[in-house]
Motif scaffolding. Structure first.
Motif, PDB file in Angstrom:
ATOM      1  N   ASP A   1      -0.880  -0.311   1.127  1.00  0.00           N
ATOM      2  CA  ASP A   1      -1.502  -1.499   0.548  1.00  0.00           C
ATOM      3  C   ASP A   1      -0.456  -2.386  -0.114  1.00  0.00           C
ATOM      4  O   ASP A   1      -0.258  -2.368  -1.338  1.00  0.00           O
ATOM      5  CB  ASP A   1      -2.590  -1.092  -0.463  1.00  0.00           C
ATOM      6  CG  ASP A   1      -3.781  -0.438   0.212  1.00  0.00           C
ATOM      7  OD1 ASP A   1      -3.995  -0.713   1.404  1.00  0.00           O
ATOM      8  OD2 ASP A   1      -4.491   0.344  -0.446  1.00  0.00           O
TER       9      ASP A   1
ATOM     10  N   GLY B   1      -6.156  -2.184   8.325  1.00  0.00           N
ATOM     11  CA  GLY B   1      -6.865  -2.667   7.149  1.00  0.00           C
ATOM     12  C   GLY B   1      -7.102  -4.163   7.148  1.00  0.00           C
ATOM     13  O   GLY B   1      -7.217  -4.801   8.201  1.00  0.00           O
ATOM     14  N   GLU B   2      -7.147  -4.745   5.928  1.00  0.00           N
ATOM     15  CA  GLU B   2      -7.425  -6.165   5.773  1.00  0.00           C
ATOM     16  C   GLU B   2      -6.653  -6.718   4.589  1.00  0.00           C
ATOM     17  O   GLU B   2      -6.095  -5.964   3.789  1.00  0.00           O
ATOM     18  CB  GLU B   2      -8.924  -6.389   5.550  1.00  0.00           C
ATOM     19  CG  GLU B   2      -9.462  -5.698   4.313  1.00  0.00           C
ATOM     20  CD  GLU B   2     -10.969  -5.801   4.183  1.00  0.00           C
ATOM     21  OE1 GLU B   2     -11.634  -6.015   5.206  1.00  0.00           O
ATOM     22  OE2 GLU B   2     -11.468  -5.670   3.046  1.00  0.00           O
TER      23      GLU B   2
ATOM     24  N   LYS C   1      -5.798  -4.058   1.890  1.00  0.00           N
ATOM     25  CA  LYS C   1      -6.782  -3.034   1.540  1.00  0.00           C
ATOM     26  C   LYS C   1      -7.051  -2.159   2.755  1.00  0.00           C
ATOM     27  O   LYS C   1      -7.004  -2.634   3.885  1.00  0.00           O
ATOM     28  CB  LYS C   1      -8.094  -3.672   1.060  1.00  0.00           C
ATOM     29  CG  LYS C   1      -7.953  -4.569  -0.167  1.00  0.00           C
ATOM     30  CD  LYS C   1      -9.290  -5.191  -0.539  1.00  0.00           C
ATOM     31  CE  LYS C   1      -9.157  -6.091  -1.753  1.00  0.00           C
ATOM     32  NZ  LYS C   1     -10.476  -6.713  -2.119  1.00  0.00           N
ATOM     33  N   LEU C   2      -7.295  -0.899   2.489  1.00  0.00           N
ATOM     34  CA  LEU C   2      -7.667   0.065   3.528  1.00  0.00           C
ATOM     35  C   LEU C   2      -6.555   0.261   4.553  1.00  0.00           C
ATOM     36  O   LEU C   2      -6.822   0.709   5.675  1.00  0.00           O
ATOM     37  CB  LEU C   2      -8.952  -0.381   4.245  1.00  0.00           C
ATOM     38  CG  LEU C   2     -10.146  -0.688   3.339  1.00  0.00           C
ATOM     39  CD1 LEU C   2     -11.314  -1.190   4.169  1.00  0.00           C
ATOM     40  CD2 LEU C   2     -10.540   0.547   2.534  1.00  0.00           C
ATOM     41  N   SER C   3      -5.332  -0.087   4.205  1.00  0.00           N
ATOM     42  CA  SER C   3      -4.205   0.086   5.112  1.00  0.00           C
ATOM     43  C   SER C   3      -3.487   1.389   4.750  1.00  0.00           C
ATOM     44  O   SER C   3      -3.204   1.651   3.580  1.00  0.00           O
ATOM     45  CB  SER C   3      -3.244  -1.091   5.002  1.00  0.00           C
ATOM     46  OG  SER C   3      -2.161  -0.944   5.893  1.00  0.00           O
ATOM     47  N   SER C   4      -3.188   2.187   5.780  1.00  0.00           N
ATOM     48  CA  SER C   4      -2.569   3.490   5.515  1.00  0.00           C
ATOM     49  C   SER C   4      -1.935   4.031   6.788  1.00  0.00           C
ATOM     50  O   SER C   4      -2.144   3.511   7.888  1.00  0.00           O
ATOM     51  CB  SER C   4      -3.606   4.487   4.983  1.00  0.00           C
ATOM     52  OG  SER C   4      -4.629   4.685   5.951  1.00  0.00           O
TER      53      SER C   4
ATOM     54  N   SER D   1      -9.467  -9.433   8.170  1.00  0.00           N
ATOM     55  CA  SER D   1      -8.844  -8.290   8.837  1.00  0.00           C
ATOM     56  C   SER D   1      -7.460  -8.664   9.352  1.00  0.00           C
ATOM     57  O   SER D   1      -7.221  -9.791   9.789  1.00  0.00           O
ATOM     58  CB  SER D   1      -9.718  -7.817  10.001  1.00  0.00           C
ATOM     59  OG  SER D   1     -10.971  -7.365   9.530  1.00  0.00           O
TER      60      SER D   1
ATOM     61  N   ASN E   1      -3.589   2.595  10.089  1.00  0.00           N
ATOM     62  CA  ASN E   1      -4.808   1.844   9.810  1.00  0.00           C
ATOM     63  C   ASN E   1      -4.409   0.458   9.311  1.00  0.00           C
ATOM     64  O   ASN E   1      -3.830   0.325   8.221  1.00  0.00           O
ATOM     65  CB  ASN E   1      -5.656   2.560   8.761  1.00  0.00           C
ATOM     66  CG  ASN E   1      -6.174   3.896   9.261  1.00  0.00           C
ATOM     67  OD1 ASN E   1      -6.537   4.040  10.422  1.00  0.00           O
ATOM     68  ND2 ASN E   1      -6.202   4.893   8.381  1.00  0.00           N
TER      69      ASN E   1
END
Length: 287
Positions: free
Chosen positions: A129, A162-163, A68-71, A25, A160
């Motif tokens: 991302d 993310g990781e 990933k999962l970053s926004s 993370s 967000n």
């Protein structure tokens, strides 16, 4: 010996052949984190020119890594499903600009990152991302759209974090810092690009000065020729006057010479003789 089931063997082979994905993370250094989100619920202050800045350090740990999962979601209270389809009562309120060497602004939008930045779409959900195959430091600008006024519900934004995942290393790291350019910044703002000129206008900018220079040169050449023509005409007039005077003087001299050399008639001689003896006669009479 019991034979190995074929589907199980295939699954075992895939697990052995596929490299493991390591994910960690991202860490946030700041005061606006709520769970795995950085949330700003008001518009940026006037001192920041309508921009929230973040410094993002990505270290792939010697391999290749991807976030990933970053926004970014604006407004922050939008409802988004797993397909990133979002429903919001207002907005979106922010654009995304990214650079590696300077602080992006709406006038100088930084670098182009495929599908990430610059992102000025009218979409509530914007992906973040980023990837790295070596240590990268990005400066991320969440810039409030000019159509959003202070106090508008779309002023809120959620980042967000993310990781960071890697298939080649387990030593990757991701750190996000809240950045205040007016206080801690030693990084310059990005320089706006040169003004874009419509197609063909670049040629006009080059062509017009050349034509103007040629026309000015032509006018100067014509002026010089006109002055030279005037000088020549004045010389011709002066020479003509001198020649006329010389010719006239020559004619007068010739006329005078012809008069002096002409023979005197007997009548003219008698008249001249009479004129000469008259004084003697006058003296005798008065004597």
């Amino acid at each position: 010996m019991k034979p190995i089931d074929l589907p199980f063997a295939c699954l075992l082979l895939l697990l052995v052949a596929s490299p493991a994905t390591h994910a960690s993370s991202c860490t946030y250094v700041g005061s606006s984190k709520f769970g795995n989100r950085i949330i700003k619920d008001v518009c940026p202050p006037p001192t920041s020119n309508g921009v929230y800045y973040f410094k993002l350090d990505l270290d792939p740990g010697g391999g290749f890594a991807a976030m990933k999962l970053s926004s970014v979601i604006s407004p922050a209270d939008a409802n988004c499903d797993q397909s990133n389809n979002c429903k919001a009562a207002s907005g979106p309120g922010y654009n995304i600009f990214i650079s590696e060497s300077c602080l992006p602004t709406p006038e100088a939008k930084g670098m182009t990152v495929s599908n990430i930045a610059p992102n000025e779409d009218m979409k509530t959900f914007k992906p973040m991302d980023l990837t790295a195959n070596e240590f990268k430091r990005y400066y991320v600008a969440l810039s409030k759209k000019k159509t959003i006024a202070a106090g508008d519900a779309a002023c809120s934004v959620a980042f967000n974090i993310g990781e960071l995942g890697s298939d080649t290393s387990s030593r990757q790291s991701c750190v996000i810092y809240e950045y205040f350019p007016n206080i801690t910044s030693q990084i310059p703002f990005c320089t706006p690009p040169a003004p874009f000129l419509p197609a063909g206008q670049e040629l006009w900018i080059v062509f017009v000065p050349i034509v103007a220079g040629l026309f000015a040169g032509y006018l100067i050449w014509k002026l010089i020729k006109w002055q030279d023509l005037r000088r020549r005409a004045r010389l011709v007039c002066e020479n003509s006057e001198v020649l006329f005077r010389v010719s006239l003087e020559q004619k007068v001299a010739i006329k005078n010479a012809s008069i002096q050399d002409a023979p005197i008639s007997s009548q003219e001689a008698s008249l001249a003789h009479q004129t000469r003896i008259v004084p003697d006669q006058i003296r005798i009479e008065h004597g």
